[in-house]
Design a protein around this motif. Structure first.
Motif, short mmCIF file in Angstrom:
data_model
loop_
_atom_site.label_atom_id
_atom_site.label_comp_id
_atom_site.label_asym_id
_atom_site.label_seq_id
_atom_site.Cartn_x
_atom_site.Cartn_y
_atom_site.Cartn_z
N ALA A 249 0.83 -1.21 0.00
CA ALA A 249 0.00 0.00 0.00
C ALA A 249 0.86 1.26 0.00
O ALA A 249 0.49 2.27 -0.58
N SER A 250 2.02 1.19 0.66
CA SER A 250 2.86 2.40 0.71
C SER A 250 3.81 2.52 -0.46
O SER A 250 4.63 3.43 -0.50
N GLY A 251 3.73 1.62 -1.41
CA GLY A 251 4.56 1.74 -2.60
C GLY A 251 5.97 1.20 -2.43
O GLY A 251 6.81 1.38 -3.29
N LEU A 252 6.23 0.55 -1.27
CA LEU A 252 7.58 0.03 -1.05
C LEU A 252 7.84 -1.23 -1.86
O LEU A 252 8.98 -1.61 -2.10
N ASP A 253 6.75 -1.88 -2.28
CA ASP A 253 6.89 -3.14 -3.01
C ASP A 253 6.73 -2.90 -4.52
O ASP A 253 6.70 -3.84 -5.29
N SER A 254 6.62 -1.64 -4.90
CA SER A 254 6.33 -1.34 -6.31
C SER A 254 7.58 -1.39 -7.16
O SER A 254 8.70 -1.40 -6.65
N MET A 255 7.37 -1.41 -8.46
CA MET A 255 8.50 -1.42 -9.38
C MET A 255 9.28 -0.12 -9.23
O MET A 255 10.49 -0.12 -9.11
N VAL A 256 8.55 1.02 -9.22
CA VAL A 256 9.17 2.30 -8.91
C VAL A 256 8.87 2.57 -7.43
O VAL A 256 7.76 2.91 -7.07
N VAL A 257 9.89 2.35 -6.59
CA VAL A 257 9.65 2.44 -5.15
C VAL A 257 9.17 3.84 -4.79
O VAL A 257 9.73 4.84 -5.24
N GLY A 258 8.10 3.89 -4.00
CA GLY A 258 7.61 5.18 -3.55
C GLY A 258 6.48 5.74 -4.38
O GLY A 258 5.97 6.80 -4.09
N GLU A 259 6.07 5.03 -5.44
CA GLU A 259 4.98 5.56 -6.25
C GLU A 259 3.68 5.53 -5.45
O GLU A 259 3.51 4.69 -4.57
N LYS A 260 2.79 6.46 -5.78
CA LYS A 260 1.59 6.62 -4.94
C LYS A 260 0.35 5.95 -5.53
O LYS A 260 -0.63 5.76 -4.83
N GLU A 261 0.39 5.63 -6.82
CA GLU A 261 -0.83 5.14 -7.47
C GLU A 261 -1.34 3.85 -6.83
O GLU A 261 -2.53 3.61 -6.76
N VAL A 262 -0.40 3.04 -6.34
CA VAL A 262 -0.79 1.74 -5.83
C VAL A 262 -1.74 1.88 -4.65
O VAL A 262 -2.64 1.04 -4.47
#
Lengths: 272, 347
Positions: free
Chosen positions: B108-121
């Motif tokens: 939820a916080s975007g730490l697991d995203s491809m672009v770390v820190g993104e907000k859309e997730v």
């Protein structure tokens, strides 16, 4: 402990709390700290105002003044002007520096004698009070302009050198700093102008032997002229930004000389 | 403290464990997700469930008090999507209790995203949760867990700078513009030349609300096309000196083999524009703008290497922030699990 002394101590305490919360906010980004900082600041300003009431009353009643009163009136003006600016642009960094300055002044000069040591002819006390108040507001505006100018110079340098760090992103935008420095320069020149004019009027009506040859009076007029020149340069857009900031450093040096050094040379204007 | 059993579990795969061809075969449309949420509960495979399906991940969060839920749910997924289990089993991960809680907080916080820190997730997690709760698929545990994950994500956004600090060249340009001008809604861009990166930069600035844009190119038709794209105005290349007075940001990316803007020209501009600050971004290689221009007062010239250097710096800052974010998530996981113990001792 006297009434205003207690309030002044409270002021210092609250300003310190506000400063600590701002610092905590800058470090941790916790929004709640910012909220606390604003609360402590507003309450502190309220205390500050209350602690001044008697002194301002005395000033307008009997022209009584001392260095301590001048300094807390000055720091009050500085906080007031910063609050006015801050209502338009978010400038926590500027407020933080103002608070450091106010706390330092308050802390260093807390032990100064409070009695009103100089008997100044008290007729036309109203004009005298106006003179003191406007001059101090003017000086405070110049101090604020200096703070914005110094931050501007720092940020400007970083941008030119292309070196960025996390501190860099916490500064207000360059153009806002420049605008705030300019506005307070403008306001300061106006306020000091009013202060000088009311002072001269008062001296005339009081029949004091105060003349333009008095070192403090002439230093104040030179200071005012320096700022008038800076304003002229900025208005005609010859210079802007960095050079204006450097000029206002010179201007503030003149303020310091007028404010502190000239008292030793002036006979008719040596109060506080 | 012993292991707390909450029965909160998650099974899924993401951009790190599975290729896109696997992820797309297991992805859920909104209708499929609704159907699947109902089926899982009808079949008694879970008491509560939420399906998060984005282009980077497919995850099924669920509450069930049986230990073989991994086998039954992986088989269920295989049947539901009609993909044979060996095709994707290697990509699956399965977490339970505090691991599952940590996973959701990080997602939820975007730490697991491809672009770390993104907000859309965060928006996608919210949508997934609201879909599940509107069909009655969530219960006391997942309700609390997901609400908490929104809070954790917000806290991370507020308390770390993971989400700021641009790490692409075009967003660094936007960041610099904001450092100099603050609000951009009274500012105008001049785009000289064309190119993917420069257009991307203009696009970002337009998104931030710049007042206007002027396009210029050796080919006037090309300039017109660009102007049309960004609802701006087009000028010929030799006319840029006439419009320079009104622009605040210059983006240059021509294919010219030599400098097209020299110090004396820009110095003339500055007098015309009454020394108002000017940000110049030179994306072209070879460069378009004489580097001496940076010596002029109130002019800030950044070339492609400068922008990359700022981006690298930001990236380093971001890594530092990552540690801070990790420990923040950790403390929130602990807080949540402690609350679960209290909850369990009451119920």
């Amino acid at each position: 402990m006297t009434f205003d002394n207690a309030f002044f101590l409270g002021t210092l305490f609250l300003y310190f709390a506000a400063l600590a919360s701002y610092a905590g906010f800058l470090f941790s980004n916790r929004v709640v700290l910012n909220r606390w900082a604003v609360r402590a600041l507003m309450l502190g300003f309220g205390f500050h105002t209350v602690s001044l009431i008697r002194q301002v009353f005395e000033l307008f009643q009997s022209s009584a003044m001392n260095l301590f009163a001048v300094l807390i009136l000055f720091s009050w003006s500085l906080v007031l002007l910063t609050l006015l600016i801050q209502s338009r642009v978010r400038m926590r960094m500027v407020m933080g520096i103002v608070l450091v300055l106010v706390l330092a002044l308050g802390g260093i000069f807390f032990g100064l004698p409070r009695y009103f040591d100089k008997a100044i002819p008290s007729f036309n006390a109203f004009w005298f009070g106006t003179h003191v108040l406007f001059s101090l507001l003017g000086y405070a505006a110049f101090a604020l302009s200096l703070i914005c100018g110094l931050l501007y110079l720092f940020l400007e340098r970083q941008l030119k050198l292309k070196s960025t760090n996390s501190f860099f992103y916490r500064l207000p935008p360059l153009e806002s700093l420049e605008l705030m420095a300019f506005r307070s320069l403008w306001g300061g020149t106006l306020l000091l102008g009013l202060g000088l004019a009311s002072g001269l009027l008062w001296a005339r009506w009081a029949g004091l032997p105060l003349s333009f040859r008095d070192p403090k009076v002439s230093a104040a007029i030179i200071t005012w002229l320096i700022y008038a020149v800076i304003l002229y340069v900025r208005f005609t857009a010859r210079w802007r930004g960095r050079k204006v900031a450097y000029l206002s450093l010179v201007g503030f040096l003149a303020v310091l000389i007028t404010f502190f050094v000239m008292n030793y040379f002036s006979k008719g204007h040596g109060f506080f | 403290m012993g292991k707390v059993e909450t029965n909160i579990q998650v099974i899924g795969l993401n951009h790190r464990t599975a290729q896109v061809q696997t992820r797309e075969r297991l992805a859920f449309t909104k209708a499929q997700a609704t159907a699947c949420l109902a089926r899982v509960r009808e079949m008694g495979l879970a008491d509560e469930a939420v399906i998060l399906s984005t282009c980077n991940r497919v995850e099924l969060y669920h509450v069930w008090d049986r230990s073989d839920s991994y086998e039954s749910l992986s088989q269920f997924l295989s049947q539901f999507h009609q993909v044979s289990l060996p095709d994707f089993e290697k990509s699956l991960y399965f977490y339970r209790d505090d691991e599952a809680v940590r996973h959701l907080f990080r997602v939820a916080s975007g730490l697991d995203s491809m672009v770390v820190g993104e907000k859309e997730v965060l928006g996608q997690v919210k949508k997934a949760y609201f879909l599940a709760s509107s069909t009655g698929a969530t219960g006391p545990l997942l309700n609390v867990l997901f609400q908490r994950s929104f809070y954790v994500a917000k806290r991370l956004q507020n308390e770390t700078t993971l989400h700021s600090g641009s790490i692409s060249v075009s967003s660094v340009a936007v960041q610099l513009a904001q450092m100099i001008f603050g609000e951009l809604n009274t500012k105008t861009i001049l785009l000289v030349g064309a190119g993917k990166m420069s257009e991307q930069t203009v696009q970002r600035l337009v998104e931030r609300g710049v007042k206007g844009m002027i396009a210029s190119n050796r080919s006037y038709e090309k300039a017109q096309a660009l102007a049309q794209k960004f609802e701006g105005q087009a000028v010929r290349l030799d006319e840029i000196h006439q419009v320079a007075r009104d622009v605040d940001i210059v983006i240059s990316s021509t294919a010219a083999p030599h400098f097209i803007l020299h110090q004396n020209e820009v110095s003339g501009w500055m007098k015309e524009r009454r020394q108002r600050p000017l940000l110049m971004i030179d994306i072209a290689v070879p460069r378009d703008i004489d580097p001496e221009v940076n010596r002029l007062d109130n002019v800030y010239l950044y070339n492609i290497d400068d922008l990359k250097a700022v981006a690298d710096q930001n990236f380093k800052e971001r890594l530092k922030e990552q540690e801070k974010a990790d420990s923040l998530v950790e403390s929130e996981v602990k807080r949540f699990m402690d609350r679960m113990i209290k909850y369990k001792s009451v119920h």
